[in-house]
Motif scaffolding. Structure first.
Motif, PDB file in Angstrom:
ATOM      1  N   ILE A 183       0.873  -1.178   0.000  1.00  0.00           N
ATOM      2  CA  ILE A 183       0.000   0.000   0.000  1.00  0.00           C
ATOM      3  C   ILE A 183       0.906   1.223   0.000  1.00  0.00           C
ATOM      4  N   PRO A 184       1.023   1.901  -1.133  1.00  0.00           N
ATOM      5  CA  PRO A 184       1.955   3.045  -1.197  1.00  0.00           C
ATOM      6  C   PRO A 184       1.600   4.125  -0.176  1.00  0.00           C
ATOM      7  N   VAL A 185       2.633   4.648   0.438  1.00  0.00           N
ATOM      8  CA  VAL A 185       2.473   5.738   1.406  1.00  0.00           C
ATOM      9  C   VAL A 185       3.166   6.978   0.838  1.00  0.00           C
ATOM     10  N   THR A 186       2.402   8.058   0.702  1.00  0.00           N
ATOM     11  CA  THR A 186       2.978   9.312   0.202  1.00  0.00           C
ATOM     12  C   THR A 186       3.572  10.096   1.357  1.00  0.00           C
ATOM     13  N   ARG A 187       4.832  10.447   1.203  1.00  0.00           N
ATOM     14  CA  ARG A 187       5.496  11.325   2.180  1.00  0.00           C
ATOM     15  C   ARG A 187       5.845  12.632   1.485  1.00  0.00           C
ATOM     16  N   ASP A 188       5.605  13.702   2.170  1.00  0.00           N
ATOM     17  CA  ASP A 188       5.838  15.015   1.589  1.00  0.00           C
ATOM     18  C   ASP A 188       6.178  15.992   2.693  1.00  0.00           C
ATOM     19  N   TYR A 189       6.798  17.095   2.315  1.00  0.00           N
ATOM     20  CA  TYR A 189       6.983  18.225   3.228  1.00  0.00           C
ATOM     21  C   TYR A 189       6.239  19.416   2.637  1.00  0.00           C
ATOM     22  N   VAL A 190       5.538  20.129   3.489  1.00  0.00           N
ATOM     23  CA  VAL A 190       4.702  21.240   3.049  1.00  0.00           C
ATOM     24  C   VAL A 190       5.211  22.522   3.684  1.00  0.00           C
ATOM     25  N   LEU A 191       5.472  23.523   2.841  1.00  0.00           N
ATOM     26  CA  LEU A 191       5.930  24.827   3.312  1.00  0.00           C
ATOM     27  C   LEU A 191       4.730  25.735   3.533  1.00  0.00           C
ATOM     28  N   PRO A 194      -8.175   9.934  -8.062  1.00  0.00           N
ATOM     29  CA  PRO A 194      -7.109   8.960  -7.765  1.00  0.00           C
ATOM     30  C   PRO A 194      -6.317   9.377  -6.531  1.00  0.00           C
ATOM     31  N   GLN A 195      -5.600   8.406  -5.972  1.00  0.00           N
ATOM     32  CA  GLN A 195      -4.950   8.637  -4.688  1.00  0.00           C
ATOM     33  C   GLN A 195      -3.938   9.768  -4.747  1.00  0.00           C
ATOM     34  N   TRP A 196      -3.181   9.897  -5.849  1.00  0.00           N
ATOM     35  CA  TRP A 196      -2.148  10.949  -5.933  1.00  0.00           C
ATOM     36  C   TRP A 196      -2.766  12.337  -5.824  1.00  0.00           C
ATOM     37  N   LEU A 197      -3.943  12.505  -6.433  1.00  0.00           N
ATOM     38  CA  LEU A 197      -4.594  13.811  -6.394  1.00  0.00           C
ATOM     39  C   LEU A 197      -5.168  14.084  -5.014  1.00  0.00           C
ATOM     40  N   GLN A 198      -5.755  13.068  -4.401  1.00  0.00           N
ATOM     41  CA  GLN A 198      -6.274  13.238  -3.037  1.00  0.00           C
ATOM     42  C   GLN A 198      -5.136  13.565  -2.067  1.00  0.00           C
ATOM     43  N   ASP A 199      -4.002  12.891  -2.227  1.00  0.00           N
ATOM     44  CA  ASP A 199      -2.865  13.149  -1.329  1.00  0.00           C
ATOM     45  C   ASP A 199      -2.349  14.575  -1.504  1.00  0.00           C
ATOM     46  N   PHE A 200      -2.290  15.041  -2.761  1.00  0.00           N
ATOM     47  CA  PHE A 200      -1.837  16.413  -3.014  1.00  0.00           C
ATOM     48  C   PHE A 200      -2.738  17.417  -2.303  1.00  0.00           C
TER      49      PHE A 200
END
Length: 804
Positions: free
Chosen positions: A158-166, A239-245
């Motif tokens: 299950i891919p997990v998106t990790r990001d840093y947000v400024l 899709p999941q990428w757009l929801q994560d964004f």
């Protein structure tokens, strides 16, 4: 404004850390106020592995429980007690191993421990969807269809998106940076790296044609209006990428069509609006103003009276949308929508600003339109959105792009002289470097001579219209820190700044302290040499000695106000005046390498009881908090914020704190060491604060800062933290300020516990957190997210155990 680092990397190659990127942007004028880590699945599925149920039997002592053995890739299978009705041998499942922390969809997080359940050992947990934060289903455990080996981390399945947000505190003039593309443009200039921008997509009509006629009554209010019809849409979750964004930017996904418009807005800075094409009466769109007091129902189902000045997007029957601000209830996209008219426009900032202020509406679209968007972006953004609608929602292009742009907005042409650049910046910058910086910002340099050049600025840079603006662009990319300070540096002010009257400043504080029951004292500047010799914290080499001394007891000038103050305390205590609050403004003296030095100090003394005994309550002795509260009041009166606070366990204190202001010591505060009390023959505890009065006077500001009282309610949440004794409250407070951001108004302590109810070497703080948004009513979701950040901060930075 929130900016995703992952999305920035789609535009420009970034190898720098989020902190380094934040520092670069802040130096160039895009102040980064905070950095948050985003993880699409809470906990990132750490400690969750793929397992296989080997055996499954009924629990001997519980009808609704099963006793299983599960292969999780370890040397031996794990025995796990499971309450799910669908668990069975042979299943591939997700297992939370011992030590893992789960973040369920509802309720608080919890850690998995080895435990006994109805007498049987359980070494983990077979998880349901909602227990992992993956969904809402709790009908049973998740049964997997995978060939991945047992023990494989769940994050590989299950891919997990990790990001840093400024979090960027965008100033009103930088409308061009209100998007990921805008921020990437600045990074391009700062780092000297190219941008990767998609070519303008080509569109072809695929489905049955549908014609929508568009007219704009006043091109000054709407200089450009573009749109297109998309049919055969299937409204569904994105899709999941757009929801994560979107979630990384604190936006809640709605459906694929609305999510795409939000994506384009935050990615390119171009607001879009989707109308249900079947609800457009007469297949006509008219951009115009409606009459004053006309009624219009917006998406939030509120009926609003129009001012007659706002721009409306209408069909033959009336208004469908307050242009550039807020959509209407009757024309929006719903689950039944199959075709849309997608709008992309450039509106006059003045018209949008007036409309937004009249209706009290602040939306992401109005935020950008009222500051000024890019008039050259609408068609490009429209095409990008259409491509996404085709990929994600199955849409088909059913019309040509309508683009009404009768009077294109011209580029700005600005004459610039090199002499003015060097004069205003204060340093000579080579013409070649000036050109390189400007071209990195997409500002063309033409007609270049030895004296200057013509700058051609694209209209999306609404803040760059004068020569001084061009010079500011050069300076912010060149770097303020690279301009050396002159030895003869001076500053001119337009307004007068009267000199501080230090006597008035001292008088104001004397009134403050006197109103709180303090007595002012004035003591002798001459003191005993023995105090220095026996104190252990003063240096006799710094003594200023008196050549014609009257006595040995008055042989040197004092290095501290402590001992002269203690003598006054002893005098009063010996005469049965034991409850004392004194202060003194005095001068201290030292001998240095460069001659004699003087410094003014403010000393505050507490000794005895702060309240006398009575039939209501017993006597209460002074404590550290009483003196610290007084120091805080003094600093508040002078508009000074304390910087770092450090613990002290050395003379002159048994224990105390050192207060910093930047790199300088503002003062010290604490309980006076008993051996020093004996030197002055004081026979009871003394609390003492020594503040640098010279530094206080220098940093004091007579300016008061006021703000409008918020119309929105304050929310209080409490936490109990169990911490190591070595962790100070100031550390906890600084973590809270960093994690709580703008919403955290203040932190309070309402209980401190140390005793046998908690582990040895630990202490417990009961803290209250007061949250408030100056612009909106706080929702449970926002409150819970803020509290989660606080909890994570305390757990990760000081190893706190949270007790709800």
């Amino acid at each position: 404004m929130k900016i995703s680092i992952n999305r920035l990397k789609k535009y420009i190659a970034l190898t720098e850390t989020p902190d380094e990127i934040a520092a670069l942007l802040t130096q160039s004028g895009l102040e980064v106020e905070g950095i948050e880590e985003f993880v699409s699945i809470p906990g990132a599925l750490e400690g969750i592995v793929i397992g296989e149920v080997l055996t499954c039997e009924k629990h001997p002592d519980a009808d609704k429980l099963s006793l299983t053995t599960v292969d999780i890739g370890a040397d031996e299978p794990s025995q796990i007690v499971c309450g799910a009705p669908n668990v069975a041998a042979g299943q591939k499942v997700l297992v939370a191993t011992v030590g893992a922390t789960l973040y369920p969809m509802e309720g608080d997080s919890f850690s998995i421990k080895k435990a006994k359940i109805r007498g049987k050992v359980s070494e983990g947990m077979i998880c349901a969807e909602d227990e992992l934060g993956l969904g809402t289903s709790h009908d049973g455990i998740m049964v997997l269809d995978t060939d991945l080996p047992n023990g494989t981390p769940a994050s590989e399945l299950i891919p997990v998106t990790r990001d840093y947000v400024l979090e960027i505190g965008l100033t009103p003039n930088r409308a061009d940076a209100a998007s990921h593309l805008g921020v990437a443009r600045d990074l391009k200039a700062l780092l000297g790296r190219p941008l990767c921008i998609d070519q303008t997509p080509e569109l072809e009509i695929e489905g049955g044609r549908k014609k929508i006629e568009v007219s704009v009554e006043n091109a000054a209010d709407c200089p450009r209006y573009a749109g297109i019809v998309i049919s055969d849409l299937k409204i569904a979750p994105s899709p999941q990428w757009l929801q994560d964004f979107l979630r990384a930017l604190d936006l809640e996904p709605i459906n694929n069509v609305v999510d795409i418009t939000n994506f384009i807005l935050h990615d390119l800075g171009q607001p879009l609006h989707a109308f249900d094409a079947d609800k457009i009466s007469g297949d006509k769109i008219i951009v115009k103003k409606l009459s004053k007091d006309a009624k219009f129902i917006t998406l939030d189902e509120k009926e609003r009276k129009l001012s007659g000045e706002e721009l409306m997007i209408c069909d033959e029957e009336g208004g469908m949308c307050i242009g550039g601000i807020f959509g209407g209830k009757g024309s929006g996209v719903s689950d039944e929508t199959t075709s849309i008219f997608l709008e992309s426009a450039y509106f006059s900032p003045d018209v949008i600003r007036k409309g937004a202020q009249f209706h009290g509406l602040k939306t992401d679209a109005s935020f950008r339109f009222e500051r000024g968007t890019d008039p050259n972006m609408p068609v490009y953004a429209l095409k990008k959105a259409v491509k996404l609608l085709q990929e994600i929602a199955g849409g088909k292009v059913s019309s040509e792009i309508i683009d009404l742009y009768p009077n294109p907005v011209a580029d700005f042409e600005i004459e610039v002289e090199y002499g003015h650049i060097n004069r205003l910046i204060g340093k000579k910058i080579e013409p070649s470097q000036v050109k390189s910086i400007l071209e990195g910002l997409d500002i063309r340099v033409e007609n270049q001579t030895e004296l200057g050049f013509k700058a051609i600025v694209k209209p999306y840079r609404v803040d760059v219209i004068r020569e001084a603006d061009i010079i500011e662009e050069v300076l912010r990319i060149y770097g303020f820190q690279q301009v050396e300070l002159s030895e003869n540096l001076k500053t001119d002010y337009l307004a007068e700044h009267p000199l501080k009257d230090l006597n008035k400043l001292q008088y104001r504080l004397s009134e403050l302290l006197g109103a709180q029951g303090y007595q002012e004292m004035i003591t002798n500047s001459l003191t005993k040499p023995s105090y220095v010799e026996k104190s252990g914290f003063l240096d006799s080499m710094l003594n200023v000695e008196i050549y014609n001394k009257l006595s040995e007891d008055l042989g040197v000038m004092r290095q501290t106000l402590l001992f002269s103050g203690l003598e006054v305390l002893a005098h009063n205590i010996n005469r049965r005046q034991t409850d004392l609050k004194f202060f003194e403004f005095g001068t201290i003296y030292q001998k240095g390498e460069e001659g004699y030095q003087e410094g003014r100090r403010l000393a505050i003394f507490h000794s005895g009881n702060r309240s006398a005994e009575s039939w209501i309550e017993p006597a209460k002795p002074f404590g550290f908090a009483d003196l610290y509260a007084t120091v805080e009041q003094i600093l508040e009166k002078l508009n000074i914020q304390i910087g770092e606070v450090e613990m002290m366990e050395s003379s002159p204190f048994a224990y105390g704190l050192s207060l910093k202001l930047g790199t300088k010591q503002l003062g010290v505060i604490g309980l006076v060491d008993e051996k020093l009390l004996k030197l002055a023959e004081v026979r009871q505890e003394v609390w003492y604060a020594d503040l640098d009065w010279d530094l206080l006077c220098k940093k004091a500001s007579g300016l008061k800062r006021y703000q409008e009282i918020s119309k929105f309610p304050e929310v209080r949440r409490d936490l109990s933290l169990v911490l190591d004794k070595s962790v100070s409250y100031d550390q906890v407070k600084q973590i809270a300020i960093k994690a709580g951001g703008k919403l955290l108004q203040r932190v309070g302590v309402f209980d401190v516990y140390q005793g046998d109810k908690i582990e040895e070497g630990k202490k417990a703080y009961a803290l209250s957190f007061y949250l408030q948004d100056q612009e909106n009513t706080l929702t449970d979701k926002v409150i819970d997210k803020t509290m989660s950040k606080l909890i994570n901060g305390f757990q990760n930075e000081v190893g706190a155990l949270i007790r709800m």
